[in-house]
Scaffold this active site. Structure first.
Site, PDB file in Angstrom:
ATOM      1  N   ASP A 193       0.855  -1.181   0.000  1.00 47.10           N
ATOM      2  CA  ASP A 193       0.000   0.000   0.000  1.00 47.10           C
ATOM      3  C   ASP A 193       0.894   1.236   0.000  1.00 47.10           C
ATOM      4  O   ASP A 193       1.751   1.378   0.872  1.00 47.10           O
ATOM      5  CB  ASP A 193      -0.910   0.007   1.228  1.00 47.10           C
ATOM      6  CG  ASP A 193      -1.785   1.246   1.302  1.00 47.10           C
ATOM      7  OD1 ASP A 193      -2.723   1.350   0.489  1.00 47.10           O
ATOM      8  OD2 ASP A 193      -1.530   2.096   2.178  1.00 47.10           O
ATOM      9  N   GLU A 277      -1.083  -1.121  -5.921  1.00 45.69           N
ATOM     10  CA  GLU A 277      -2.213  -0.335  -6.393  1.00 45.69           C
ATOM     11  C   GLU A 277      -1.912   0.239  -7.780  1.00 45.69           C
ATOM     12  O   GLU A 277      -0.809   0.734  -8.029  1.00 45.69           O
ATOM     13  CB  GLU A 277      -2.503   0.814  -5.430  1.00 45.69           C
ATOM     14  CG  GLU A 277      -2.850   0.383  -4.024  1.00 45.69           C
ATOM     15  CD  GLU A 277      -2.779   1.544  -3.064  1.00 45.69           C
ATOM     16  OE1 GLU A 277      -3.852   2.033  -2.658  1.00 45.69           O
ATOM     17  OE2 GLU A 277      -1.663   1.953  -2.717  1.00 45.69           O
ATOM     18  N   CYS A 344     -12.872  -4.376   5.230  1.00 48.18           N
ATOM     19  CA  CYS A 344     -12.285  -5.140   6.331  1.00 48.18           C
ATOM     20  C   CYS A 344     -11.593  -6.389   5.785  1.00 48.18           C
ATOM     21  O   CYS A 344     -12.196  -7.168   5.037  1.00 48.18           O
ATOM     22  CB  CYS A 344     -13.366  -5.529   7.337  1.00 48.18           C
ATOM     23  SG  CYS A 344     -12.756  -6.544   8.704  1.00 48.18           S
ATOM     24  N   CYS A 347     -13.597  -9.694   7.540  1.00 48.55           N
ATOM     25  CA  CYS A 347     -14.940 -10.142   7.151  1.00 48.55           C
ATOM     26  C   CYS A 347     -15.391  -9.614   5.793  1.00 48.55           C
ATOM     27  O   CYS A 347     -16.436 -10.033   5.287  1.00 48.55           O
ATOM     28  CB  CYS A 347     -15.960  -9.724   8.219  1.00 48.55           C
ATOM     29  SG  CYS A 347     -16.243  -7.939   8.318  1.00 48.55           S
ATOM     30  N   CYS A 363     -13.438  -2.219  12.071  1.00 43.49           N
ATOM     31  CA  CYS A 363     -14.596  -2.693  11.317  1.00 43.49           C
ATOM     32  C   CYS A 363     -15.866  -2.512  12.147  1.00 43.49           C
ATOM     33  O   CYS A 363     -15.934  -2.931  13.317  1.00 43.49           O
ATOM     34  CB  CYS A 363     -14.412  -4.162  10.943  1.00 43.49           C
ATOM     35  SG  CYS A 363     -15.799  -4.844   9.991  1.00 43.49           S
ATOM     36  N   CYS A 366     -17.542  -6.513  12.421  1.00 40.11           N
ATOM     37  CA  CYS A 366     -16.924  -7.589  13.215  1.00 40.11           C
ATOM     38  C   CYS A 366     -15.960  -7.080  14.278  1.00 40.11           C
ATOM     39  O   CYS A 366     -15.337  -7.896  14.983  1.00 40.11           O
ATOM     40  CB  CYS A 366     -16.210  -8.581  12.298  1.00 40.11           C
ATOM     41  SG  CYS A 366     -14.710  -7.913  11.523  1.00 40.11           S
ATOM     42  N   ASP A 373      -3.164   0.966   6.899  1.00 38.22           N
ATOM     43  CA  ASP A 373      -2.362   0.671   5.719  1.00 38.22           C
ATOM     44  C   ASP A 373      -2.073  -0.822   5.592  1.00 38.22           C
ATOM     45  O   ASP A 373      -2.035  -1.366   4.483  1.00 38.22           O
ATOM     46  CB  ASP A 373      -1.047   1.455   5.780  1.00 38.22           C
ATOM     47  CG  ASP A 373      -1.261   2.953   5.639  1.00 38.22           C
ATOM     48  OD1 ASP A 373      -2.343   3.340   5.141  1.00 38.22           O
ATOM     49  OD2 ASP A 373      -0.369   3.734   6.031  1.00 38.22           O
TER      50      ASP A 373
END
Length: 394
Positions: A193, A277, A344, A347, A363, A366, A373
Site C-alpha cells: 500500500d 495499487e 475489512c 470479514c 470494522c 466484526c 495501511d
C-alpha cells in the site's frame, strides 16, 4: 531485455564548452525546423515531413561548416525525428479530444539532450579500450570524454545520448539483449500500500519510511527561490541564482531516486509476487483551485496533500519496481485501489466508517482492528492473487 545505463561524464573545460555548443546548435536546428513547418503550413497550407527536412540537412551543413557542420549527421537526424514525434503526439492528442499542446520552441533551459542513434556513427562507447583504468566515450566534434563508469554495461550498445542536468553531464546508453538476472525463488507473496506517512506498507506489517526529501530541503529552496525572484531577467546574477536553485532540486531528485531504488530492491529480493495499487497519480495530484466562477474547496489542504504525494515519488518508485521485477523474474500485479482502504480484511465489510483515522481501522461489523495501511495491503494482496488465478485459468 532493453535497458538503459546512465553514467556521469567528466569532461575537461574545453570539452564542456564543446558540449554546450553541441546542445545549442541542436536546439537551434530543432527551432528552425519547427519554424519551417509552421511557416509552410501558415503561408501555403503545406505539411512538411521529416524526410524533406532530413534531405535539407546536407545543404544546411555545407552552408554552416563551422557550426552545424561540426556535429554528427545522425545526431541531427535524431533531433529532427524528435520534432516529428512531437507533431505525431500533438495530432494524436487532438484526435483523442484531449488538450493538444502544440510543439513549442525550445529555450536554453528546455533542450538538454542530444542523441546519437547508432554506436559507431558519430560516437563510440569505450573508445579507448587500451586504457588501464578509465572509460571514455568519443563524440564527434567533442573528442574522447572520460566517463565515471560505476557498473558494468551489459548487452549491445545501440544508442548513445548525452544529457545536461544542471552543471552535470551524463551519458545514457540504450542497450539491447541485456540478460535477465533472475533471483532465486522465495515462495513469498506480498501486497503493498502506497502512502505518505510511510512510502510502502506491506501486508506482512512492514513499513518502509518516506524520507520526505523535499520537505527537508524546503527552507533552503524557499531562500533560493526568493533570491531568484529579486534578480533581473537576463542578468548574470539571475543565471547564478537559477543554477543554485536547480542544484538544490537536482539533489532532491537524486535522493528520491536513490531511496526508490533501495526500497524496490528490498521488495524484489524478498518476494516472488508483488501486488500493488494501480494508481492514477496525475489525477490524484490535480489542483483543486477550480475557476473564478466555481472556486474549489479546501484548496490549501489539497495543495499540501499534492505536494506530499509528489515528494514521496510514487510514480518513480513504481516504475523502478517494475523494471527490477522484470529483470529479477518476479511477478508484479496492478490492482484497482478502489475501496481497499475501507474494506475489512477479516470479514469483507466495506464502509467509509471503518477508516477512523489515517492510521486507524475498526470494522463496524466484526470489530476487527488493525493499522489502516496494513489492512489495505492485505486486501491488495488478495485482489492481486485473485487476478492471477483468473489469468492462469483463462
Amino acid at each position: 531485455m532493453r535497458r538503459s545505463f546512465k553514467f556521469l561524464l567528466r569532461p575537461t573545460r574545453h570539452q564542456e564548452v564543446a558540449l554546450t555548443a553541441c546542445l545549442d546548435d541542436h536546439r537551434q536546428l530543432y527551432n528552425a525546423a519547427l519554424e519551417h513547418r509552421r511557416t509552410a503550413y501558415r503561408k501555403a497550407g503545406v505539411t512538411v515531413r521529416y524526410g524533406e527536412q532530413s534531405a535539407d540537412l546536407k545543404h544546411i551543413r555545407a552552408d554552416d561548416a563551422d557550426g552545424q557542420g561540426r556535429w554528427s549527421f545522425s545526431s541531427q537526424q535524431a533531433t529532427l525525428r524528435r520534432l516529428d514525434k512531437a507533431f505525431v503526439a500533438f495530432f494524436a492528442r487532438f484526435q483523442a479530444g484531449r488538450t493538444p499542446g502544440f510543439p513549442r520552441f525550445k529555450g536554453r533551459g528546455r533542450f538538454d539532450t542530444v542523441t546519437w542513434p547508432k554506436d559507431g556513427d558519430g560516437c563510440r562507447w569505450d573508445s579507448q579500450r587500451e586504457h588501464p583504468s578509465a572509460t571514455f566515450v568519443r563524440l564527434q566534434g567533442i573528442g574522447h570524454v572520460r566517463v565515471h563508469q560505476h557498473r558494468a554495461v551489459r548487452g549491445i550498445v545501440k544508442t548513445i545520448s548525452v544529457k545536461r542536468e544542471g552543471s552535470r553531464w551524463y551519458v545514457i546508453l540504450a542497450c539491447d539483449d541485456v540478460p535477465a538476472e533472475a533471483l532465486p525463488a522465495t515462495g513469498a507473496t506480498v501486497g503493498i500500500d502506497m502512502g505518505v506517512a510511510s512510502l510502502v506498507t506491506t501486508s506482512d506489517g512492514e513499513h518502509l519510511d518516506n524520507p520526505r526529501h523535499l520537505a527537508a530541503c524546503a527552507e533552503r529552496l524557499a531562500v533560493a527561490q526568493r533570491d531568484l525572484a529579486r534578480t533581473k531577467r537576463g542578468s548574470n546574477r539571475r543565471r547564478k541564482a537559477v543554477a543554485r536553485l536547480a542544484a538544490l532540486h537536482g539533489k532532491v531528485r537524486r535522493q528520491r531516486l536513490d531511496g526508490a531504488h533501495k526500497a524496490a530492491l528490498r521488495l524484489v529480493r524478498a518476494y516472488d509476487v508483488i501486488a500493488h495499487e494501480d494508481l492514477r497519480i496525475a489525477n490524484m495530484t490535480r489542483s483543486a483551485s477550480g475557476t473564478v466562477e466555481a472556486p474549489g474547496r479546501n484548496v490549501a489542504q489539497k495543495s499540501g496533500l499534492n505536494r506530499s504525494i509528489l515528494d514521496a515519488g510514487w510514480g518513480v518508485f513504481l516504475a523502478i519496481l517494475s523494471h527490477k521485477a522484470e529483470s529479477a523474474g518476479r511477478e508484479l500485479i496492478a490492482v484497482n485501489p478502489a475501496h481497499t482502504s475501507r474494506t475489512c480484511a477479516a470479514c469483507g465489510h466495506c464502509a467509509q466508517e471503518n477508516r477512523l483515522t489515517q492510521a486507524g481501522f475498526h470494522c463496524q461489523r466484526c470489530a476487527h482492528t488493525a493499522h489502516a495501511d496494513i489492512n489495505a495491503a492485505i486486501n491488495i494482496l488478495r485482489a492481486g492473487l485473485a487476478l492471477r488465478d483468473v489469468a492462469q485459468a483463462a
